[in-house]
Design a protein around this motif. Sequence first.
Motif: not given
Length: 311
Positions: A250, A269, A273, A277
């Motif tokens: 991230g 973070q 992310a 994904h």
Amino acid sequence: MSRVRNLLGFGARPRTAFVFGGGGNLGAFQVGMLKALVKAGIQPDIVLGCSVGAINGAAYASDPTPRGVRLMEQLWRRLEAGEIDVMRGGFLPHTVNLVRKGPALHGNSDLQEMIEEGLGARTFGQLKIPFQCVAAEVEQAGEVWFQHGPLIPALLASSALPVVYPHVEIEGQRFVDGGVVNDVPLSRAVALGARRIFVLHVGTYDRPPTNPRRPIDAAIQASWIARRNRFARDLESVPDKVAVELLPTGGYADVAFNDFGSTSELIDQAYRACHAHLGLGDLPDPSPHVVADPDDDGSGAPGPEPTTTDR
């Protein structure tokens, strides 16, 4: 073939592998990655780890459930809060510690205590998922893989970061951090026959380090070049039939190696992310870095290639 499989430590070739790279305090990223993987219902047939990735990987293999990951997150947040100190260095500044006599800046007794607290298992055989970790053997400059016997000494050997922690002696052999020989052990997963590999790396492989301003910066930069070179070569050599997913962190984390103050931020973070994904949809409420009750069900280096040994 059965003999080969027995040497690998399990009865059949793994289809899915989780590969945990090294990275010290940046291992907090891996907790966020695991939260997303568990939410997606993805579970490996084998877990491979190096350094802090060995510690996180063993903790996950000990309890590969949402509750297990929440307990891991709680332990990392205690590091952030200062309730656990794995780099107890006394009152001397690092500049003084670097020139005093002794093998390392810190002892590893506090690290051992944290590992023992975070693991339900004491041997490789007690883990719920087959697990292996790598360390560098000093005399033979070899890559050694631990997969049997006592777990704690192997994890301490894999995470014995030079200068920071002392080497670990096992059966008369000296070991240091596995990152010296194989920081992100992607090649091991390929060699064991995995067809789908999730790489939980925390390094800055997509950007160069800053220009060195001190001798220690130059040493860190050299280590970064070596590790990036090995990982890049391993990625290029992955067969077409093997699918590799590099899980995102991230973003970049600019923190000192002994600074755990950003742990919650790094977990959050990486979770966000990896949540995106893996295509998991909208993020839940409350914020994912808030740790729930563990009992909640969760619904709401350049140069010659090193030799490799299995233990």
